[in-house]
Design an enzyme around this catalytic site. Sequence first.
Site, mmCIF file in Angstrom:
data_model
loop_
_atom_site.group_PDB
_atom_site.id
_atom_site.type_symbol
_atom_site.label_atom_id
_atom_site.label_comp_id
_atom_site.label_asym_id
_atom_site.label_seq_id
_atom_site.Cartn_x
_atom_site.Cartn_y
_atom_site.Cartn_z
ATOM 1 N N ARG A 88 1.104 -1.315 -0.102
ATOM 2 C CA ARG A 88 0.088 0.191 -0.088
ATOM 3 C C ARG A 88 1.120 0.939 -0.177
ATOM 4 N NH1 ARG A 88 -5.257 -2.668 2.936
ATOM 5 N NH2 ARG A 88 -6.840 -1.273 2.362
ATOM 6 N N ARG A 161 -10.266 6.198 4.263
ATOM 7 C CA ARG A 161 -9.258 5.654 3.783
ATOM 8 C C ARG A 161 -8.607 5.698 2.315
ATOM 9 N NH1 ARG A 161 -13.084 1.438 4.933
ATOM 10 N NH2 ARG A 161 -11.995 -0.051 4.098
HETATM 11 P P1 AMP Z 1 -8.287 -3.854 3.924
HETATM 12 O O1 AMP Z 1 -8.674 -4.742 5.057
HETATM 13 O O2 AMP Z 1 -7.761 -4.135 2.970
HETATM 14 O O3 AMP Z 1 -9.403 -2.793 3.805
HETATM 15 O O4 AMP Z 1 -7.705 -3.166 5.309
HETATM 16 C C1 AMP Z 1 -8.078 -2.924 6.688
HETATM 17 C C2 AMP Z 1 -7.355 -1.655 7.053
HETATM 18 O O5 AMP Z 1 -6.022 -2.440 7.699
HETATM 19 C C3 AMP Z 1 -6.252 -0.828 6.332
HETATM 20 O O6 AMP Z 1 -7.406 0.167 6.298
HETATM 21 C C4 AMP Z 1 -4.872 0.240 7.160
HETATM 22 O O7 AMP Z 1 -5.721 0.485 8.142
HETATM 23 C C5 AMP Z 1 -5.770 -1.822 7.908
HETATM 24 N N1 AMP Z 1 -3.728 -2.298 6.675
HETATM 25 C C6 AMP Z 1 -3.965 -2.805 5.744
HETATM 26 N N2 AMP Z 1 -3.194 -3.499 4.775
HETATM 27 C C7 AMP Z 1 -2.365 -2.858 5.221
HETATM 28 C C8 AMP Z 1 -1.224 -2.208 4.298
HETATM 29 N N3 AMP Z 1 -0.444 -3.196 3.395
HETATM 30 N N4 AMP Z 1 -0.448 -1.797 4.995
HETATM 31 C C9 AMP Z 1 -0.755 -0.709 6.201
HETATM 32 N N5 AMP Z 1 -1.925 -0.912 6.767
HETATM 33 C C10 AMP Z 1 -2.650 -2.095 6.445
#
Ligand code: AMP
Length: 207
Positions: A88, A161
């Site tokens: 990310r 986000r």
């Molecule tokens: P997601 O389910 O992919 O939308 O991820 C939910 C949350 O997890 C994100 O909003 C971040 O806070 C954290 N997160 C997930 N993947 C990452 C990543 N590669 N780098 C940093 N934070 C992450």
Amino acid sequence: MRLVLLGAPGAGKGTQAALIKERHGLAHVSTGDIFRENLKNSTPLGFEAKKYMDAGQLVPDETVMKMVGEKLAEFAADEGFMLDGFPRTVAQAEFLEGKTKLDGVILFNVDDEAIVKRLSSRAVCKDCGNVTTRLEHDKCPSCGGELYTREDDNEQTVRSRLKVFHEQTEPLVKFYRDRNLLLEVDAGQKPEEVFARVVELLDHDKN
Ligand code: AMP
């Protein structure tokens, strides 16, 4: 095959990952799912991640890279996988580049307002993790399980986000385009239409 699924929150990466898994038998690694699992099990990593997740911010690179490094070490050299939600940031992408060679990066394009609308009705099954919409279902259409709304799917957090996505993750589009790895999909369509395009791209990419 080793793939990265790239796109804003709510672009449908998880839904497409489940379909790709079924067709290509690829392991699905979602960093968001790993954090949520840690949170459920009250681990120190889960507690650390929670404050960032609740604010719609990224968990610090160092923490994510350590976690992903450990996960990748579990795969045999010839084993395929897809990464959903990682990398990310450019630092994460550079880290990944040092760990493995990728076959493709699928970019799921959807505009912000469609995402805000989509996430306001997104629901996840407590039992099987299936992602669906409350507009059509009050129970999981796949297993009949109870549905819940992710804490970070409220409009204010979704907007944070999205901002984080544009500032920190979007530079990866150029990063992977420069490496000739980027495969782009219009993800504003229905999941089955998006998947048909993904299949087309992957089949073409293999040949
Ligand atoms: P997601 O389910 O992919 O939308 O991820 C939910 C949350 O997890 C994100 O909003 C971040 O806070 C954290 N997160 C997930 N993947 C990452 C990543 N590669 N780098 C940093 N934070 C992450």
